[in-house]
Each structure stands twice: as structure tokens, then as C-alpha cells.
Design a protein around this motif. Structure first.
Motif, mmCIF file in Angstrom:
data_model
loop_
_atom_site.group_PDB
_atom_site.id
_atom_site.type_symbol
_atom_site.label_atom_id
_atom_site.label_comp_id
_atom_site.label_asym_id
_atom_site.label_seq_id
_atom_site.Cartn_x
_atom_site.Cartn_y
_atom_site.Cartn_z
ATOM 1 N N HIS A 179 11.122 -31.700 56.369
ATOM 2 C CA HIS A 179 12.507 -32.106 56.102
ATOM 3 C C HIS A 179 12.778 -33.603 56.334
ATOM 4 O O HIS A 179 13.930 -34.032 56.251
ATOM 5 N N VAL A 180 11.757 -34.387 56.633
ATOM 6 C CA VAL A 180 11.949 -35.838 56.689
ATOM 7 C C VAL A 180 12.192 -36.328 55.266
ATOM 8 O O VAL A 180 11.478 -35.925 54.339
ATOM 9 N N PRO A 181 13.205 -37.164 55.027
ATOM 10 C CA PRO A 181 13.482 -37.656 53.669
ATOM 11 C C PRO A 181 12.237 -38.249 53.021
ATOM 12 O O PRO A 181 11.424 -38.898 53.710
ATOM 13 N N PRO A 182 12.052 -38.028 51.724
ATOM 14 C CA PRO A 182 10.807 -38.437 51.050
ATOM 15 C C PRO A 182 10.414 -39.894 51.250
ATOM 16 O O PRO A 182 9.236 -40.193 51.494
ATOM 17 N N ARG A 183 11.367 -40.811 51.138
ATOM 18 C CA ARG A 183 11.019 -42.230 51.291
ATOM 19 C C ARG A 183 10.555 -42.535 52.713
ATOM 20 O O ARG A 183 9.607 -43.290 52.922
ATOM 21 N N VAL A 184 11.223 -41.933 53.683
ATOM 22 C CA VAL A 184 10.832 -42.133 55.080
ATOM 23 C C VAL A 184 9.461 -41.503 55.325
ATOM 24 O O VAL A 184 8.605 -42.088 55.986
ATOM 25 N N GLU A 215 6.982 -39.080 65.588
ATOM 26 C CA GLU A 215 6.947 -37.717 65.073
ATOM 27 C C GLU A 215 7.935 -36.818 65.813
ATOM 28 O O GLU A 215 8.672 -36.039 65.202
ATOM 29 N N THR A 216 7.978 -36.937 67.136
ATOM 30 C CA THR A 216 8.894 -36.126 67.939
ATOM 31 C C THR A 216 10.341 -36.439 67.600
ATOM 32 O O THR A 216 11.180 -35.528 67.469
ATOM 33 N N ILE A 217 10.655 -37.712 67.438
ATOM 34 C CA ILE A 217 12.018 -38.119 67.090
ATOM 35 C C ILE A 217 12.397 -37.592 65.709
ATOM 36 O O ILE A 217 13.509 -37.073 65.504
ATOM 37 N N PHE A 218 11.497 -37.692 64.757
ATOM 38 C CA PHE A 218 11.783 -37.191 63.410
ATOM 39 C C PHE A 218 11.992 -35.678 63.420
ATOM 40 O O PHE A 218 12.816 -35.155 62.664
ATOM 41 N N MET A 219 11.253 -34.981 64.258
ATOM 42 C CA MET A 219 11.447 -33.533 64.348
ATOM 43 C C MET A 219 12.842 -33.205 64.870
ATOM 44 O O MET A 219 13.472 -32.250 64.417
ATOM 45 N N HIS A 220 13.324 -34.005 65.809
ATOM 46 C CA HIS A 220 14.678 -33.790 66.334
ATOM 47 C C HIS A 220 15.743 -34.146 65.297
ATOM 48 O O HIS A 220 16.723 -33.418 65.136
ATOM 49 N N LEU A 221 15.522 -35.261 64.603
ATOM 50 C CA LEU A 221 16.541 -35.744 63.661
ATOM 51 C C LEU A 221 16.576 -34.934 62.367
ATOM 52 O O LEU A 221 17.665 -34.697 61.821
ATOM 53 N N PHE A 222 15.421 -34.526 61.879
ATOM 54 C CA PHE A 222 15.350 -33.922 60.543
ATOM 55 C C PHE A 222 14.816 -32.490 60.519
ATOM 56 O O PHE A 222 15.377 -31.634 59.829
ATOM 57 N N THR A 223 13.740 -32.241 61.256
ATOM 58 C CA THR A 223 13.073 -30.939 61.143
ATOM 59 C C THR A 223 13.925 -29.812 61.710
ATOM 60 O O THR A 223 14.155 -28.797 61.031
ATOM 61 N N MET A 224 14.369 -29.954 62.937
ATOM 62 C CA MET A 224 15.133 -28.872 63.562
ATOM 63 C C MET A 224 16.468 -28.608 62.864
ATOM 64 O O MET A 224 16.808 -27.445 62.618
ATOM 65 N N PRO A 225 17.240 -29.645 62.501
ATOM 66 C CA PRO A 225 18.463 -29.365 61.727
ATOM 67 C C PRO A 225 18.168 -28.688 60.390
ATOM 68 O O PRO A 225 18.915 -27.796 59.975
ATOM 69 N N GLY A 226 17.086 -29.105 59.729
ATOM 70 C CA GLY A 226 16.733 -28.489 58.454
ATOM 71 C C GLY A 226 16.341 -27.028 58.621
ATOM 72 O O GLY A 226 16.716 -26.170 57.813
ATOM 73 N N MET A 227 15.597 -26.726 59.672
ATOM 74 C CA MET A 227 15.209 -25.339 59.927
ATOM 75 C C MET A 227 16.422 -24.477 60.244
ATOM 76 O O MET A 227 16.501 -23.309 59.838
ATOM 77 N N LEU A 228 17.384 -25.047 60.953
ATOM 78 C CA LEU A 228 18.613 -24.303 61.261
ATOM 79 C C LEU A 228 19.387 -23.977 59.992
ATOM 80 O O LEU A 228 19.894 -22.855 59.826
ATOM 81 N N LEU A 229 19.473 -24.942 59.081
ATOM 82 C CA LEU A 229 20.138 -24.690 57.807
ATOM 83 C C LEU A 229 19.420 -23.588 57.028
ATOM 84 O O LEU A 229 20.066 -22.739 56.403
ATOM 85 N N GLU A 230 18.091 -23.607 57.060
ATOM 86 C CA GLU A 230 17.324 -22.573 56.372
ATOM 87 C C GLU A 230 17.615 -21.193 56.958
ATOM 88 O O GLU A 230 17.771 -20.210 56.218
ATOM 89 N N LEU A 231 17.699 -21.101 58.283
ATOM 90 C CA LEU A 231 17.994 -19.816 58.917
ATOM 91 C C LEU A 231 19.381 -19.312 58.552
ATOM 92 O O LEU A 231 19.624 -18.105 58.508
#
Length: 213
Positions: free
Chosen positions: A87-92, A191-207
Motif C-alpha cells: 500500500h505504499v504509493p507507487p512513486r514512493v 520500512e517500519t515507518i511506511f508500514m505505519h503510514l501506509f500498510t496498516m491503514p490500507g489493511m484496515l480499509l481492506e478488512l
């Protein structure tokens, strides 16, 4: 002697010729071989099955391990491609992956490569925070502070971002490049920061059955 021409699983150098530096035959057709990357000098192991030559005579081997018609081969470690958290934005993600590859290609002996890797990781961090909230303006330090005040960055994470910003500044402005250990820790922290900013919110939306932006 045996050789292999392949992408190094350590430094990612493409079409790298690796010469055999040792090995042992197993039976009459199988050989366990150890190669050395001509770039990073790290070892790569292989098991070859040669049809028609004497694998038990390592000194006499003349295997072209790149010729699949004559040799079946397994190589360790296997080549793994760098990737960004989900879920990290493609350009990033593209900049982050490029920075990871620069880090993998760097070495203690190559200060120039370590300098490039440090700059690339700093760029990835900056782009990630900008993409997280494009409305927050200013220099990186000011953006981190603003995100923290708005409650978008927890205090501990904001402090960590400021520490990484200081590392980025060191990579940018200091004459000495970051060490390999610092680069590896820098990459893991991002990587840890990106997981907090993008991955976890994205996974929550998926759920929740919602679309991830």
C-alpha cells in the motif's frame, strides 16, 4: 575451472562472472561448488549435475554453468528482488526500492556507493512523508512537527522520523558516507515507518471492505 555468469544475489550486479574458488564432487556427475562474485566478493554456492564429465575431479572440471543444455544447477542464496511494504504509493515505492538496491550494491570498501545509498534512502523518507499528507508544507523537519501536532504521527514515531532526518542530513552534507550498518538500519527504519503510514491503514480499509486509495 567452472564459472557462472548471473546476477549476484548479494550486490545485484547483472551478468557478473563468478569464478569457482572451491568444490567437491559427489559421485561421478554431481558437484558442490563455491563461487566468488567478481564485484562484491561475497560467496555463492551451487550444485551442478554435469552430463558426461567427471564431477569427482574438481581440478579438471571445465563446466559452463550458464549452459542449461549441459548442466542442471541450483544456486544459493537465491536471488530476491527488493520490494516496498504493501500500500505504499507507487512513486514512493519505486524510489524506496531503488534506494534498497543502492544499499545492496554498496559495500564498506566503496564509499561512493554508500554515499549514493544514503542520499537515496533520505529521498525515499522525504517522499513518503510528503505523500502521506501533501497538504503539510515546509522543510522535512517542519512537516514532521506539523504531522505530530495534528496527531497524524504518534510522538515516538515523530521522534524517530526526526532522528532519521538527522541521518539523512548527515548523508547529504557530511564528507564521510554512512557505514553499511547505518544504511541497513536506515532502510529498516523507513520500512517500519511506511508500514505505519501506509500498510496498516490500507489493511484496515481492506478488512472493512473499502477501497484503498
Amino acid at each position: 575451472m567452472a564459472l557462472i555468469v548471473t546476477t549476484c544475489p548479494h550486490c545485484l550486479s547483472e551478468k557478473m562472472t563468478m569464478n569457482c574458488i572451491g568444490g567437491r564432487g559427489i559421485g561421478s556427475m554431481v558437484a558442490n561448488l563455491l563461487f566468488e562474485c567478481g564485484g562484491c566478493r561475497l560467496p555463492v554456492a551451487a550444485q551442478a549435475i554435469d552430463h558426461g564429465q567427471r564431477a569427482n575431479n574438481i581440478a579438471g572440471l571445465n563446466l559452463n554453468l550458464s549452459d542449461e543444455k549441459h548442466v542442471q544447477i541450483a544456486v544459493w542464496p537465491q536471488l530476491t528482488m527488493s520490494s516496498a511494504p504493501k500500500h505504499v504509493p507507487p512513486r514512493v515505492a519505486a524510489v524506496y526500492i531503488s534506494a534498497l538496491n543502492s544499499t545492496r550494491k554498496a559495500s564498506d570498501a566503496d564509499e561512493g556507493a554508500r554515499h549514493v545509498a544514503g542520499l537515496a534512502l533520505g529521498k525515499a523518507l522525504e517522499m513518503g512523508l510528503r505523500a502521506y499528507d501533501p497538504t503539510v508544507k515546509g522543510m522535512l523537519a517542519a512537516r514532521i512537527t506539523a504531522l505530530a501536532k495534528q496527531g497524524k504521527l504518534p510522538g515516538d514515531l515523530a521522534d524517530w522520523c526526526q532522528q532519521l532526518r538527522a541521518i539523512r542530513n548527515e548523508a547529504t552534507h557530511e564528507d564521510d558516507a554512512l557505514s553499511m550498518e547505518d544504511l541497513d538500519n536506515f532502510a529498516k527504519a523507513i520500512e517500519t515507518i511506511f508500514m505505519h503510514l501506509f500498510t496498516m491503514p490500507g489493511m484496515l480499509l481492506e478488512l472493512q471492505g473499502k477501497q484503498v486509495p
